[in-house]
Design a protein around this motif. Structure first.
Motif, PDB file in Angstrom:
ATOM      1  N   LEU A  11      -9.161  -3.672  42.747  1.00  0.00           N
ATOM      2  CA  LEU A  11      -9.688  -4.947  42.257  1.00  0.00           C
ATOM      3  C   LEU A  11      -8.631  -6.048  42.333  1.00  0.00           C
ATOM      4  O   LEU A  11      -8.948  -7.208  42.623  1.00  0.00           O
ATOM      5  CB  LEU A  11     -10.191  -4.785  40.823  1.00  0.00           C
ATOM      6  N   ARG A  12      -7.388  -5.687  42.069  1.00  0.00           N
ATOM      7  CA  ARG A  12      -6.313  -6.674  42.175  1.00  0.00           C
ATOM      8  C   ARG A  12      -6.193  -7.186  43.605  1.00  0.00           C
ATOM      9  O   ARG A  12      -6.008  -8.389  43.839  1.00  0.00           O
ATOM     10  CB  ARG A  12      -4.991  -6.051  41.729  1.00  0.00           C
ATOM     11  N   GLN A  13      -6.302  -6.279  44.580  1.00  0.00           N
ATOM     12  CA  GLN A  13      -6.209  -6.685  45.976  1.00  0.00           C
ATOM     13  C   GLN A  13      -7.348  -7.629  46.349  1.00  0.00           C
ATOM     14  O   GLN A  13      -7.141  -8.652  47.010  1.00  0.00           O
ATOM     15  CB  GLN A  13      -6.232  -5.443  46.878  1.00  0.00           C
ATOM     16  N   ARG A  14      -8.556  -7.299  45.890  1.00  0.00           N
ATOM     17  CA  ARG A  14      -9.703  -8.172  46.181  1.00  0.00           C
ATOM     18  C   ARG A  14      -9.523  -9.543  45.527  1.00  0.00           C
ATOM     19  O   ARG A  14      -9.815 -10.581  46.138  1.00  0.00           O
ATOM     20  CB  ARG A  14     -10.993  -7.532  45.673  1.00  0.00           C
ATOM     21  N   ALA A  15      -9.061  -9.539  44.282  1.00  0.00           N
ATOM     22  CA  ALA A  15      -8.864 -10.810  43.584  1.00  0.00           C
ATOM     23  C   ALA A  15      -7.827 -11.663  44.294  1.00  0.00           C
ATOM     24  O   ALA A  15      -7.997 -12.884  44.447  1.00  0.00           O
ATOM     25  CB  ALA A  15      -8.443 -10.548  42.139  1.00  0.00           C
ATOM     26  N   SER A  16      -6.739 -11.044  44.739  1.00  0.00           N
ATOM     27  CA  SER A  16      -5.693 -11.778  45.445  1.00  0.00           C
ATOM     28  C   SER A  16      -6.238 -12.403  46.724  1.00  0.00           C
ATOM     29  O   SER A  16      -5.931 -13.558  47.049  1.00  0.00           O
ATOM     30  CB  SER A  16      -4.528 -10.835  45.757  1.00  0.00           C
ATOM     31  N   GLU A  17      -7.061 -11.651  47.453  1.00  0.00           N
ATOM     32  CA  GLU A  17      -7.639 -12.173  48.693  1.00  0.00           C
ATOM     33  C   GLU A  17      -8.586 -13.333  48.409  1.00  0.00           C
ATOM     34  O   GLU A  17      -8.599 -14.334  49.138  1.00  0.00           O
ATOM     35  CB  GLU A  17      -8.372 -11.046  49.428  1.00  0.00           C
ATOM     36  N   GLN A  18      -9.387 -13.222  47.345  1.00  0.00           N
ATOM     37  CA  GLN A  18     -10.328 -14.301  47.016  1.00  0.00           C
ATOM     38  C   GLN A  18      -9.589 -15.566  46.587  1.00  0.00           C
ATOM     39  O   GLN A  18      -9.999 -16.681  46.927  1.00  0.00           O
ATOM     40  CB  GLN A  18     -11.286 -13.840  45.921  1.00  0.00           C
ATOM     41  N   ILE A  19      -8.503 -15.406  45.835  1.00  0.00           N
ATOM     42  CA  ILE A  19      -7.721 -16.576  45.425  1.00  0.00           C
ATOM     43  C   ILE A  19      -7.133 -17.268  46.652  1.00  0.00           C
ATOM     44  O   ILE A  19      -7.158 -18.500  46.768  1.00  0.00           O
ATOM     45  CB  ILE A  19      -6.595 -16.159  44.454  1.00  0.00           C
ATOM     46  N   ALA A  20      -6.616 -16.464  47.602  1.00  0.00           N
ATOM     47  CA  ALA A  20      -6.031 -17.037  48.818  1.00  0.00           C
ATOM     48  C   ALA A  20      -7.091 -17.781  49.627  1.00  0.00           C
ATOM     49  O   ALA A  20      -6.840 -18.876  50.148  1.00  0.00           O
ATOM     50  CB  ALA A  20      -5.392 -15.933  49.654  1.00  0.00           C
ATOM     51  N   ARG A  21      -8.298 -17.194  49.735  1.00  0.00           N
ATOM     52  CA  ARG A  21      -9.367 -17.865  50.488  1.00  0.00           C
ATOM     53  C   ARG A  21      -9.784 -19.166  49.809  1.00  0.00           C
ATOM     54  O   ARG A  21     -10.041 -20.176  50.471  1.00  0.00           O
ATOM     55  CB  ARG A  21     -10.570 -16.930  50.632  1.00  0.00           C
ATOM     56  N   ALA A  22      -9.846 -19.146  48.475  1.00  0.00           N
ATOM     57  CA  ALA A  22     -10.243 -20.351  47.743  1.00  0.00           C
ATOM     58  C   ALA A  22      -9.219 -21.464  47.935  1.00  0.00           C
ATOM     59  O   ALA A  22      -9.579 -22.636  48.116  1.00  0.00           O
ATOM     60  CB  ALA A  22     -10.411 -20.028  46.262  1.00  0.00           C
ATOM     61  N   GLY A  28      -8.010 -17.151  38.838  1.00  0.00           N
ATOM     62  CA  GLY A  28      -7.881 -15.705  38.989  1.00  0.00           C
ATOM     63  C   GLY A  28      -8.624 -14.943  37.911  1.00  0.00           C
ATOM     64  O   GLY A  28      -9.262 -13.921  38.190  1.00  0.00           O
ATOM     65  N   LEU A  29      -8.565 -15.430  36.657  1.00  0.00           N
ATOM     66  CA  LEU A  29      -9.266 -14.736  35.579  1.00  0.00           C
ATOM     67  C   LEU A  29     -10.772 -14.760  35.815  1.00  0.00           C
ATOM     68  O   LEU A  29     -11.463 -13.751  35.612  1.00  0.00           O
ATOM     69  CB  LEU A  29      -8.931 -15.377  34.235  1.00  0.00           C
ATOM     70  N   ALA A  30     -11.300 -15.900  36.268  1.00  0.00           N
ATOM     71  CA  ALA A  30     -12.735 -15.977  36.549  1.00  0.00           C
ATOM     72  C   ALA A  30     -13.120 -14.999  37.657  1.00  0.00           C
ATOM     73  O   ALA A  30     -14.159 -14.320  37.583  1.00  0.00           O
ATOM     74  CB  ALA A  30     -13.109 -17.404  36.943  1.00  0.00           C
ATOM     75  N   ILE A  31     -12.281 -14.893  38.681  1.00  0.00           N
ATOM     76  CA  ILE A  31     -12.555 -13.967  39.778  1.00  0.00           C
ATOM     77  C   ILE A  31     -12.482 -12.524  39.290  1.00  0.00           C
ATOM     78  O   ILE A  31     -13.314 -11.680  39.651  1.00  0.00           O
ATOM     79  CB  ILE A  31     -11.560 -14.214  40.932  1.00  0.00           C
ATOM     80  N   VAL A  32     -11.490 -12.223  38.449  1.00  0.00           N
ATOM     81  CA  VAL A  32     -11.344 -10.862  37.929  1.00  0.00           C
ATOM     82  C   VAL A  32     -12.567 -10.467  37.105  1.00  0.00           C
ATOM     83  O   VAL A  32     -13.104  -9.356  37.248  1.00  0.00           O
ATOM     84  CB  VAL A  32     -10.056 -10.752  37.083  1.00  0.00           C
ATOM     85  N   ILE A  33     -13.014 -11.359  36.230  1.00  0.00           N
ATOM     86  CA  ILE A  33     -14.194 -11.058  35.412  1.00  0.00           C
ATOM     87  C   ILE A  33     -15.402 -10.790  36.302  1.00  0.00           C
ATOM     88  O   ILE A  33     -16.179  -9.851  36.067  1.00  0.00           O
ATOM     89  CB  ILE A  33     -14.470 -12.221  34.437  1.00  0.00           C
ATOM     90  N   ASP A  34     -15.560 -11.594  37.355  1.00  0.00           N
ATOM     91  CA  ASP A  34     -16.682 -11.404  38.272  1.00  0.00           C
ATOM     92  C   ASP A  34     -16.579 -10.069  39.009  1.00  0.00           C
ATOM     93  O   ASP A  34     -17.579  -9.354  39.171  1.00  0.00           O
ATOM     94  CB  ASP A  34     -16.718 -12.561  39.273  1.00  0.00           C
ATOM     95  N   LEU A  35     -15.363  -9.703  39.435  1.00  0.00           N
ATOM     96  CA  LEU A  35     -15.178  -8.442  40.152  1.00  0.00           C
ATOM     97  C   LEU A  35     -15.440  -7.240  39.250  1.00  0.00           C
ATOM     98  O   LEU A  35     -16.049  -6.248  39.677  1.00  0.00           O
ATOM     99  CB  LEU A  35     -13.756  -8.369  40.721  1.00  0.00           C
ATOM    100  N   VAL A  36     -14.973  -7.300  38.008  1.00  0.00           N
ATOM    101  CA  VAL A  36     -15.205  -6.190  37.083  1.00  0.00           C
ATOM    102  C   VAL A  36     -16.697  -6.058  36.782  1.00  0.00           C
ATOM    103  O   VAL A  36     -17.238  -4.940  36.723  1.00  0.00           O
ATOM    104  CB  VAL A  36     -14.395  -6.398  35.789  1.00  0.00           C
ATOM    105  N   THR A  37     -17.377  -7.187  36.615  1.00  0.00           N
ATOM    106  CA  THR A  37     -18.826  -7.149  36.373  1.00  0.00           C
ATOM    107  C   THR A  37     -19.553  -6.543  37.567  1.00  0.00           C
ATOM    108  O   THR A  37     -20.471  -5.715  37.405  1.00  0.00           O
ATOM    109  CB  THR A  37     -19.349  -8.569  36.104  1.00  0.00           C
ATOM    110  N   SER A  38     -19.141  -6.925  38.778  1.00  0.00           N
ATOM    111  CA  SER A  38     -19.762  -6.371  39.986  1.00  0.00           C
ATOM    112  C   SER A  38     -19.499  -4.877  40.100  1.00  0.00           C
ATOM    113  O   SER A  38     -20.390  -4.102  40.488  1.00  0.00           O
ATOM    114  CB  SER A  38     -19.233  -7.094  41.226  1.00  0.00           C
TER     115      SER A  38
END
Length: 528
Positions: free
Chosen positions: A87-98, A115-125
């Motif tokens: 999940l950390r890797q996915r979050a890092s990639e999404q932050i870079a794309r944003a 990053g926190l918003a992305i992490v919450i979304d990834l954990v929910t998914s």
């Protein structure tokens, strides 16, 4: 009829005009003395309780609120760290794309919020995918723990973060990813959980941590196998790898920053008479070295001594890694110019220094135009002893710490440090310079006793007892070894040092508040 004629302004008169009184300098704004600022009311603070100051990392954005009855449940959750890594890797990639989509890099605070918003979304998914696969949904406590773990891995200290967050932990000792020991505030020890799944993963995280630091990025590699790093938030990390069979890590947590000599007298570290003497010595601008073993409490005593510097003085601190934190106590010090050395991270240049290095010597030399009242060189472990000597020779009253087994041995240790500067430094030269510059050496003794009574650590464990066992006055000596010492305070083997012999010149400290009568009344105190 209104008189519109205005009286022309009276021209300024110079001191040489006949018939005119010369103007006093105090009437000119430039020379008018403003009232001395009064220090604001003191507020006792622990590390991390102070608001962020300019240039310091902002606190992590808060997680969604958690009901009080779930707090213990969150602490009991066993987090799947392999899932955290994904999940950390996915979050890092999404932050870079944003950031790429925005066209401009965001600052650290924006990154953390996004990053926190992305992490919450990834954990929910991930929870939704789990339910779709036929597994039960995670409980709220598990969701909260997983979200925090991913956030900490992305922006914090990963699996080390829960240990750093514990208010009862003072030191974290790691000898391999699964061999962890925690030293608690009462001096006792307890085993800690693994901080990685392998030694390789631990080293990789340390490399990432060193390069990511907002405040003091460092290099950590087989070519530079030692790492000294101030972590975001103030803790100090020391790590070694590639030259030992397993990675070695120690994290020191500075829990109490605002400490006074009265506090140390109250807890038995020193006596009221010792506190009176040291307080007066600082105010009289004596140059002081604090010695002791690792973990003896040298830095704590140093902070207390610095607390006796008058509020309005402008102070400069020079450290390899910030440990004093005087610049975070505006209620104690009106102006603190804080400087941190920068190690080199490239090839050695023609001057013999690694590229990018900025040493304490350079920091000190460039501070002479900063209008400093005192220059304080923090810990002395090597050639920075010459910076300490330079600061002390200015006569403004400097302070430093060093490792030694007793007060007099601190002189020998500093001679050894001085000789590291090059083959041209002889023991005689180093000893002579030290004897001229140092006024007092204060030794903090670390005694490990075993006990199970009140105030002791865990049953059967060694509990450290820290006391100021010696205070010696240093002078030049006419014969070998090149210096002379007088034991102003000396311990009888149990507890802090007792009054012994006071050199005649130190009677003048009474002008700065030293209780000379108490010195003479206590124990066998006498004046030389």
């Amino acid at each position: 009829m209104t008189n519109d004629t205005q009286t022309p302004p009276t021209p300024a008169t110079g001191p040489d005009e006949p018939g005119k009184r010369p103007r006093r300098l105090s009437s000119v704004p430039l020379f008018t003395q403003p009232p001395h600022p009064s220090p604001p009311a003191r507020a006792r603070a622990t590390r991390g309780a102070l608001p962020p100051r300019p240039g310091e990392p902002l606190p992590e954005p808060p997680l969604p609120p958690l009901p009080a009855h779930l707090v213990e449940a969150v602490e009991a959750v066993e987090v799947d760290w392999s899932l955290v890594a994904r999940l950390r890797q996915r979050a890092s990639e999404q932050i870079a794309r944003a950031e790429h989509a925005d066209g401009t890099p965001s600052d650290r605070a924006d990154q953390k919020q996004r990053g926190l918003a992305i992490v919450i979304d990834l954990v929910t998914s991930a929870n939704t995918e789990r339910v779709d696969a036929g597994s039960p949904a995670w409980e709220p406590a598990h969701l909260h723990a997983l979200t925090k773990a991913v956030r900490d891995s992305l922006f914090g200290l990963g699996r080390l973060q829960p240990l750093v967050d514990r208010p009862d932990v003072e030191n974290i000792e790691i000898a391999g990813h699964d061999h962890v020991r925690l030293q608690l505030l009462d001096g006792s020890y307890e085993a800690g959980p693994p901080v990685a799944d392998s030694d390789e993963e631990l080293v990789d995280f340390l490399v990432f941590l060193a390069s990511r630091s907002e405040t003091s990025a460092r290099s950590f590699s087989p070519a530079q196998p030692n790492l000294d790093l101030r972590l975001d938030g103030g803790a100090r990390l020391a790590a070694t790898a590639w030259v030992s069979t397993r990675p070695q890590v120690t994290i020191r947590l500075h829990r109490l920053v605002d400490v006074t000599l009265d506090d140390l007298a109250a807890n038995g570290t020193l006596t009221d008479v010792q506190a009176s003497f040291l307080r007066a010595a600082v105010r009289a601008r004596k140059s002081i070295v604090v010695s002791g073993a690792q973990g003896a409490g040298k830095t704590t005593l140093m902070r207390a001594l610095c607390g006796e510097i008058p509020y309005e003085e402008s102070i400069g601190t020079f450290e390899t890694e910030y440990e004093l934190f005087l610049h975070e106590m505006p209620d104690r010090h009106a102006m603190v110019r804080h400087f941190e050395a920068r190690p080199g991270a490239g090839e050695v240049g023609p001057d013999g220094r690694p590229a990018g290095e900025y040493s304490i010597d350079q920091l000190l030399r460039n501070s002479y135009r900063q209008n400093l009242s005192r220059q304080i060189v923090g810990e002395v472990r090597g050639a920075e002893v010459w910076a300490m000597l330079e600061a002390m020779e200015s006569g403004s009253g400097s302070l430093s710490t060093t490792h030694a087994t007793d007060a007099e041995n601190a002189i020998h240790k500093l001679v050894t440090c001085a000789m590291k500067a090059g083959p041209g430094i002889t023991p005689d030269l180093a000893t002579r310079k030290l004897a001229q510059a140092i006024d007092l050496i204060v030794h903090v003794d670390l005694d490990l006793t075993v006990g199970t009574g009140a105030g002791a650590g865990a049953a059967g464990q060694a509990r450290p007892r820290r006391t100021v066992s010696e205070i010696i006055a240093v002078n030049r000596g006419e014969q070998a070894p090149g210096y002379a010492v007088t034991h102003v305070f000396r311990s009888d083997g149990a507890g802090p040092g007792l009054p012994h012999v006071l050199p005649q010149e130190y009677r003048a400290l009474a002008r700065y508040g030293f209780d000379l009568d108490a010195f003479l009344r206590a124990g066998r105190g006498e004046v030389a």
